[in-house]
Scaffold this motif. Structure first.
Motif, short mmCIF file in Angstrom:
data_model
loop_
_atom_site.label_atom_id
_atom_site.label_comp_id
_atom_site.label_asym_id
_atom_site.label_seq_id
_atom_site.Cartn_x
_atom_site.Cartn_y
_atom_site.Cartn_z
N GLY A 48 -1.53 -6.66 6.46
CA GLY A 48 -1.28 -5.34 5.89
C GLY A 48 -0.36 -4.48 6.74
N ALA B 5 -5.29 1.26 4.53
CA ALA B 5 -6.19 0.11 4.36
C ALA B 5 -7.60 0.59 4.65
N LYS C 201 -4.88 -0.92 0.53
CA LYS C 201 -5.46 -2.26 0.59
C LYS C 201 -6.93 -2.09 0.91
N ALA D 70 0.86 -1.18 0.00
CA ALA D 70 0.00 0.00 0.00
C ALA D 70 0.90 1.24 0.00
#
Length: 171
Positions: free
Chosen positions: A82, A39, A62, A34
């Motif tokens: 993540g 996220a 993400k 990312a």
């Protein structure tokens, strides 16, 4: 859409659109992290464009989607990965206004699905949200308190208004 109409259409239109996309594809060799450290956990609702609503582009974030934009076990798994492996430093949990799972009861959704399917749906759970703000706060707390979410990760809750496009922060 009826089963016959859907079967007649098949996937040809989507595959043609994919060929057009692939002809201009620019993400070849992309590393998959990312790049903006973001996220987003949000609903599967097609009125939500998670990247564009935040001024992001492919590769910046993400995205995890499910009915209601809930922080499920699968969402937590994605967020743990993540925050440790994919450069995620900020997490937004984003349900939205006029959401089917926040504006219907379990019985209402079971009845609607059962009628559409022509089958008994009384056994199915749809994760209805009775109080969207309270649920959002609980989901944000779940991410913040998870022992495997990277230390220092910022987590915020926001309700997306599908009629204005604005995000409303929720404490």
């Amino acid at each position: 859409m009826s089963e016959t109409a859907s079967a007649d259409k098949g996937f040809d239109d989507l595959l043609a659109a994919n060929r057009t996309w692939a002809a201009r594809f620019t993400l070849s060799g992309f590393d998959g992290v990312a790049h903006r450290g973001v996220a987003v956990v949000t609903c599967m609702d097609s009125r939500i464009d998670p990247l564009r609503m935040l001024g992001l582009s492919p590769g910046d974030a993400k995205i995890f989607r499910n009915p209601g934009g809930r922080v499920t076990d699968a969402a937590l798994e994605a967020l743990v990965l993540g925050t440790h492996l994919l450069n995620v430093e900020r997490v937004l949990v984003v349900p939205h206004t006029r959401c089917a799972v926040a504006s219907n009861s379990e019985d209402e959704l079971r009845e609607k699905v059962g009628a559409s399917a022509g089958k008994d749906a009384s056994w199915m759970s749809f994760g209805v949200i009775e109080d969207q703000v309270r649920t959002l706060r609980a989901d944000v707390a779940k991410v913040r308190s998870h022992p495997l979410i990277a230390v220092g990760t910022l987590v915020g809750g926001f309700v997306y208004d599908v009629d204005s496009g604005l995000l409303q922060p929720v404490d």
